[in-house]
Design a protein around this motif. Structure first.
Motif, PDB file in Angstrom:
ATOM      1  N   ALA A  49       0.833  -1.211   0.000  1.00  0.00           N
ATOM      2  CA  ALA A  49       0.000   0.000   0.000  1.00  0.00           C
ATOM      3  C   ALA A  49       0.864   1.257   0.000  1.00  0.00           C
ATOM      4  CB  ALA A  49      -0.928  -0.006   1.214  1.00  0.00           C
ATOM      5  N   SER A  50       1.909   1.259   0.814  1.00  0.00           N
ATOM      6  CA  SER A  50       2.798   2.428   0.866  1.00  0.00           C
ATOM      7  C   SER A  50       3.481   2.652  -0.477  1.00  0.00           C
ATOM      8  CB  SER A  50       3.861   2.223   1.959  1.00  0.00           C
ATOM      9  OG  SER A  50       3.263   2.050   3.228  1.00  0.00           O
ATOM     10  N   ALA A  51       3.909   1.572  -1.105  1.00  0.00           N
ATOM     11  CA  ALA A  51       4.581   1.690  -2.403  1.00  0.00           C
ATOM     12  C   ALA A  51       3.625   2.208  -3.471  1.00  0.00           C
ATOM     13  CB  ALA A  51       5.155   0.335  -2.802  1.00  0.00           C
ATOM     14  N   GLU A  52       2.379   1.753  -3.442  1.00  0.00           N
ATOM     15  CA  GLU A  52       1.439   2.130  -4.495  1.00  0.00           C
ATOM     16  C   GLU A  52       1.019   3.591  -4.403  1.00  0.00           C
ATOM     17  OE1 GLU A  52      -0.281   1.736  -7.945  1.00  0.00           O
ATOM     18  OE2 GLU A  52       0.808   0.107  -6.982  1.00  0.00           O
ATOM     19  N   VAL A  53       0.977   4.152  -3.201  1.00  0.00           N
ATOM     20  CA  VAL A  53       0.679   5.583  -3.066  1.00  0.00           C
ATOM     21  C   VAL A  53       1.671   6.405  -3.887  1.00  0.00           C
ATOM     22  CG1 VAL A  53       0.670   7.531  -1.466  1.00  0.00           C
ATOM     23  CG2 VAL A  53      -0.460   5.398  -0.818  1.00  0.00           C
ATOM     24  N   ILE A  54       2.935   6.040  -3.796  1.00  0.00           N
ATOM     25  CA  ILE A  54       3.980   6.743  -4.547  1.00  0.00           C
ATOM     26  C   ILE A  54       3.897   6.403  -6.035  1.00  0.00           C
ATOM     27  CG2 ILE A  54       6.478   7.044  -4.793  1.00  0.00           C
ATOM     28  CD1 ILE A  54       6.701   6.233  -1.816  1.00  0.00           C
ATOM     29  N   ALA A  55       3.664   5.128  -6.339  1.00  0.00           N
ATOM     30  CA  ALA A  55       3.638   4.689  -7.732  1.00  0.00           C
ATOM     31  C   ALA A  55       2.531   5.371  -8.528  1.00  0.00           C
ATOM     32  CB  ALA A  55       3.465   3.168  -7.781  1.00  0.00           C
ATOM     33  N   ASP A  56       1.379   5.615  -7.901  1.00  0.00           N
ATOM     34  CA  ASP A  56       0.267   6.221  -8.625  1.00  0.00           C
ATOM     35  C   ASP A  56       0.506   7.689  -8.942  1.00  0.00           C
ATOM     36  OD1 ASP A  56      -1.067   3.863  -8.679  1.00  0.00           O
ATOM     37  OD2 ASP A  56      -2.378   4.298  -6.984  1.00  0.00           O
ATOM     38  N   VAL A  57       1.277   8.349  -8.110  1.00  0.00           N
ATOM     39  CA  VAL A  57       1.644   9.738  -8.421  1.00  0.00           C
ATOM     40  C   VAL A  57       2.464   9.774  -9.711  1.00  0.00           C
ATOM     41  CG1 VAL A  57       2.948  11.752  -7.628  1.00  0.00           C
ATOM     42  CG2 VAL A  57       1.553  10.446  -6.003  1.00  0.00           C
ATOM     43  N   ALA A  58       3.302   8.765  -9.907  1.00  0.00           N
ATOM     44  CA  ALA A  58       4.092   8.677 -11.136  1.00  0.00           C
ATOM     45  C   ALA A  58       3.233   8.275 -12.332  1.00  0.00           C
ATOM     46  CB  ALA A  58       5.232   7.674 -10.944  1.00  0.00           C
ATOM     47  N   LEU A  59       2.219   7.440 -12.104  1.00  0.00           N
ATOM     48  CA  LEU A  59       1.390   6.935 -13.190  1.00  0.00           C
ATOM     49  C   LEU A  59       0.312   7.896 -13.652  1.00  0.00           C
ATOM     50  CD1 LEU A  59       0.136   4.653 -14.982  1.00  0.00           C
ATOM     51  CD2 LEU A  59      -1.083   3.892 -12.930  1.00  0.00           C
ATOM     52  N   CYS A  60      -0.281   8.665 -12.766  1.00  0.00           N
ATOM     53  CA  CYS A  60      -1.528   9.390 -13.019  1.00  0.00           C
ATOM     54  C   CYS A  60      -1.519  10.249 -14.283  1.00  0.00           C
ATOM     55  CB  CYS A  60      -1.890  10.230 -11.795  1.00  0.00           C
ATOM     56  SG  CYS A  60      -3.605  10.792 -11.810  1.00  0.00           S
ATOM     57  N   PRO A  61      -0.499  11.073 -14.548  1.00  0.00           N
ATOM     58  CA  PRO A  61      -0.548  11.913 -15.758  1.00  0.00           C
ATOM     59  C   PRO A  61      -0.642  11.099 -17.041  1.00  0.00           C
ATOM     60  CG  PRO A  61       1.141  12.705 -14.250  1.00  0.00           C
ATOM     61  CD  PRO A  61       0.684  11.389 -13.722  1.00  0.00           C
ATOM     62  N   MET A  62       0.152  10.041 -17.161  1.00  0.00           N
ATOM     63  CA  MET A  62       0.115   9.221 -18.364  1.00  0.00           C
ATOM     64  C   MET A  62      -1.198   8.440 -18.472  1.00  0.00           C
ATOM     65  SD  MET A  62       2.909   9.725 -20.102  1.00  0.00           S
ATOM     66  CE  MET A  62       2.697  11.441 -19.599  1.00  0.00           C
ATOM     67  N   GLU A  63      -1.756   8.039 -17.350  1.00  0.00           N
ATOM     68  CA  GLU A  63      -3.029   7.321 -17.354  1.00  0.00           C
ATOM     69  C   GLU A  63      -4.153   8.221 -17.861  1.00  0.00           C
ATOM     70  OE1 GLU A  63      -5.689   3.987 -16.301  1.00  0.00           O
ATOM     71  OE2 GLU A  63      -3.613   4.256 -16.919  1.00  0.00           O
ATOM     72  N   ALA A  64      -4.123   9.484 -17.451  1.00  0.00           N
ATOM     73  CA  ALA A  64      -5.147  10.431 -17.890  1.00  0.00           C
ATOM     74  C   ALA A  64      -5.090  10.640 -19.400  1.00  0.00           C
ATOM     75  CB  ALA A  64      -4.961  11.762 -17.159  1.00  0.00           C
ATOM     76  N   VAL A  65      -3.904  10.822 -19.933  1.00  0.00           N
ATOM     77  CA  VAL A  65      -3.742  11.018 -21.373  1.00  0.00           C
ATOM     78  C   VAL A  65      -4.107   9.749 -22.131  1.00  0.00           C
ATOM     79  CG1 VAL A  65      -2.094  11.562 -23.209  1.00  0.00           C
ATOM     80  CG2 VAL A  65      -1.978  12.791 -21.042  1.00  0.00           C
TER      81      VAL A  65
END
Length: 365
Positions: free
Chosen positions: A169-185
């Motif tokens: 869970a701790s790792a994914e909080v950070i990972a999603d910050v990295a993923l979110c912009p590309m996921e939106a596009v």
């Protein structure tokens, strides 16, 4: 430091092993001193660090760097490979009247966009999930070790599943910050024909339309999707693999071939992926809806999709996609670890805690 295969463990807090051959004088004396309890045979306080001679040392900076690199390969390549499935799944979630089923969805895409249309959005997929994989796997290994050290050897062994859950869970909080912009596009490119050809023109168009903060409009639903998904992915994988080695495979893990170990990793990952898909699917529908419709809210999504649709729309395809994806990810990740000289993930329960030295033992030493 030379170690044997039997000394490896999947989860060993730092105070149970020495990462260097240089031990303190007192502890060296303790290791060399005969113990009355074992008939005068010297008893070592340390469990050797589970790494091979001349290879990467466990829990060293090089170890975390290798896990990060393995995460990039496992997540980036696998998500890019299943882009056609993801494309159909997203369109089924957004426009169910047009994309009524998996087969008809592929037919509609082929008719309207041709074969090239099946890989629309592959660049943001590759970049976004590579960044996510780097953080997901690298930080998972870090937090798993960190929380084990905080818990101590006894509680780390007793509550290992909670440590898997907290670390992922701790790792994914950070990972999603990295993923979110590309996921939106990616979602906008895949679900709005004519919006953009890909990342190069889709990213500036998205920012112009939604603003820079719009790239993170879906961060909360993304956390809602990815955090339960990743907690299930890692905790269930570790548990399934341990059970496979314990009950299904008669040979101890350290005596199994690397090929068999990687097969176990894939099988454990696939089963874990099925659970992941079911747990995270409602949030996945929300992410697709919010990133497709400008100004849409969670309430709009629930009203449009309905509660039943939120849990079921596109689920069969996502189970197939996520099961295959997760199995392939664990297979690639562990294959990379084996390539650089590290053991595969999971499969052996934590070592029982070593008794702490007493004051009298220290004095005698």
């Amino acid at each position: 430091m030379a170690t044997s295969e039997n000394s490896r463990h999947s989860l060993i807090p730092c105070f149970l092993y020495s990462s260097s051959s240089k031990k303190s004088l007192i502890l060296e004396k303790m290791a060399a001193s005969p113990s009355p309890a074992n008939g005068g045979v010297p008893k070592s306080f340390f469990v050797p660090a589970p790494s091979e001679p001349g290879k990467i040392e466990m829990y060293s900076p090089a170890f975390y760097a290798a896990c990060t690199a393995g995460g990039i390969l496992s997540c980036g390549l696998t998500h890019m490979a299943v882009t056609p499935l993801d494309l159909v799944k997203c369109n089924m979630q957004i426009d169910p009247a047009k994309y009524k089923s998996i087969s008809s969805g592929f037919g509609v895409l082929l008719k309207e966009q041709g074969v090239r249309g099946f890989f629309r959005g592959w660049v943001p997929t590759l970049l976004g999930y590579s960044a996510q994989g780097a953080c997901k796997f690298g930080f998972y290994e870090f937090f798993k070790k960190y929380y084990s050290d905080i818990a101590g050897p006894e509680y780390a062994a007793k509550y290992k599943t909670l440590i898997y859950l907290a670390g992922s869970a701790s790792a994914e909080v950070i990972a999603d910050v990295a993923l979110c912009p590309m996921e939106a596009v990616k979602v906008r490119v895949q679900t709005q024909p004519g919006f953009a050809r890909g990342l190069s023109d889709g990213f500036p168009k998205f920012v112009k339309s939604e603003g820079a903060l719009g790239l993170y409009k879906g961060i909360v639903p993304l956390w809602g999707r990815q955090i339960p998904y990743t907690m299930m992915k890692f905790a269930s994988f570790e548990t399934i693999v341990e059970m496979l080695y314990k009950y299904a495979i008669p040979t101890p893990k350290d005596q199994c071939s690397k090929t068999l170990q990687l097969g176990v990793s894939f099988a454990g990952g696939y089963v874990a992926g099925v659970f992941c898909a079911i747990v995270s699917h409602p949030a996945d529908n929300l992410v697709s809806f919010l990133n497709n419709a400008k100004g849409a809210t969670v309430g709009d999504a629930v009203k449009n999709l309905g509660l039943w649709g939120l849990f079921t729309r596109g689920l069969p395809l996502r189970i197939v996609m996520i099961g295959t994806l997760t199995g392939a990810q664990w297979g690639l990740y562990d294959a990379f670890k084996v390539f650089v000289g590290l053991p595969t993930t999971g499969g052996i329960a934590p070592a029982p805690p070593a008794p702490a030295p007493t004051t009298s033992e220290l004095a005698k030493a």
